[in-house]
Write an enzyme that holds these catalytic residues in place. Structure first.
Site, PDB file in Angstrom:
ATOM      1  N   GLN A 114      52.978  75.454   7.127  1.00 28.20           N
ATOM      2  CA  GLN A 114      53.033  73.983   8.175  1.00 28.20           C
ATOM      3  C   GLN A 114      52.220  74.820   9.857  1.00 28.20           C
ATOM      4  O   GLN A 114      51.394  75.069  10.325  1.00 28.20           O
ATOM      5  CB  GLN A 114      54.475  74.700   9.071  1.00 28.20           C
ATOM      6  N   GLU A 200      62.729  71.410  13.807  1.00 30.50           N
ATOM      7  CA  GLU A 200      63.652  73.680  12.749  1.00 30.50           C
ATOM      8  C   GLU A 200      64.162  74.112  14.006  1.00 30.50           C
ATOM      9  O   GLU A 200      64.317  74.082  14.915  1.00 30.50           O
ATOM     10  CB  GLU A 200      62.289  74.405  11.905  1.00 30.50           C
TER      11      GLU A 200
END
Length: 264
Positions: A114, A200
């Protein structure tokens, strides 16, 4: 693990480097980043409590740390999306959130490739940004030489060349700067099951950080490479963050290439 960092065409050393700043900010930043890491998607305490957000019913799954869109199947080797950097709102306490694109971590629980941005706001309202890359479960590491400002358009790309190697790239389309990091011989291997566009509430130490009111983050130009073909976000699972009795986000897809998440 062999690592390479490329910034604006130049090769940098492979140590974990914090973003530049004053001596005081460097110390605070280093202390915070030493324990910062993302995480696999965690289910909410009761994912069936809410059937609607802001009065609108939608088909959504709830998580305590992820909001956004996930495609799950097999053969995902690249994910791309572009965001406009938001300004997190002052709430009287320090808070942070992160926006990223990635491969795995939802139905695959071994690793995540990521890259993305953290946006943080202090109790006094000071806003800061960090650009990072990560092969979870290792920690996230900051890119150096990649300044970010509110309103910048940043393109995020991750590409897996194998299940143990890949590249994370950020391009600031507003400034022309780009950075990338190459991974190889990673011991925690990808499954290539999931493609993700995520906002997130990340971990610091062993706990989630206070989640920032980020306003709205939109991933435009969102696509993934699946078994050699480009696919859009149509049919992706929608995730919203639920913590305790509160749903904190409202996410959706639009067309085949847009994912939007708003703080509620």
């Amino acid at each position: 693990m062999k690592s390479t960092i490329v910034a604006a065409g130049a090769l940098f050393a492979t140590s974990a480097l914090a973003a530049p700043g004053t001596a005081a900010r460097w110390a605070n930043h280093a202390a915070r980043r030493s324990g910062r890491k993302g995480g696999f998607r965690q289910p909410a305490e009761d994912p069936t409590v809410f059937a609607e957000v802001n009065g609108t019913a939608k088909n959504v799954e709830y998580s305590s740390n992820w909001a956004g869109a996930v495609l799950s199947s097999s053969g995902y080797t690249s994910v791309v999306g572009t965001i406009v950097v938001p300004t997190p709102k002052k709430t009287g306490k320090s808070a942070s959130a992160s926006a990223w694109v990635g491969i795995d971590g939802d139905t695959c629980g071994t690793a995540i490739l990521q890259t993305g941005l953290d946006f943080s706001v202090s109790a006094s309202g000071a806003v800061s940004y960090d650009a990072w890359y990560e092969w979870y479960p290792d920690y996230a590491y900051d890119f150096s030489g990649f300044p970010i400002s509110a309103g910048d358009e940043v393109k995020m790309t991750v590409t897996a060349s194998s299940k143990s190697a890949g590249v994370a790239t950020l391009q600031n389309l507003s400034t022309g700067k780009s950075v990338s990091h190459s991974f190889s011989s990673e011991s925690n291997k990808l499954c290539e099951y999931d493609a993700e566009w995520i906002v997130e509430d990340y971990e610091e130490g062993s706990s989630l950080v206070p989640f920032a009111n980020f306003g709205t983050v939109t991933f435009s130009g969102a696509s993934a490479t699946k078994s050699g073909s480009t696919v859009g976000v149509s049919g992706a699972s929608i995730l919203d963050i639920q913590q305790g009795s509160s749903v904190l986000t409202d996410c959706s897809t639009s067309g085949s290439s847009t994912v939007t998440c708003s703080y509620v």
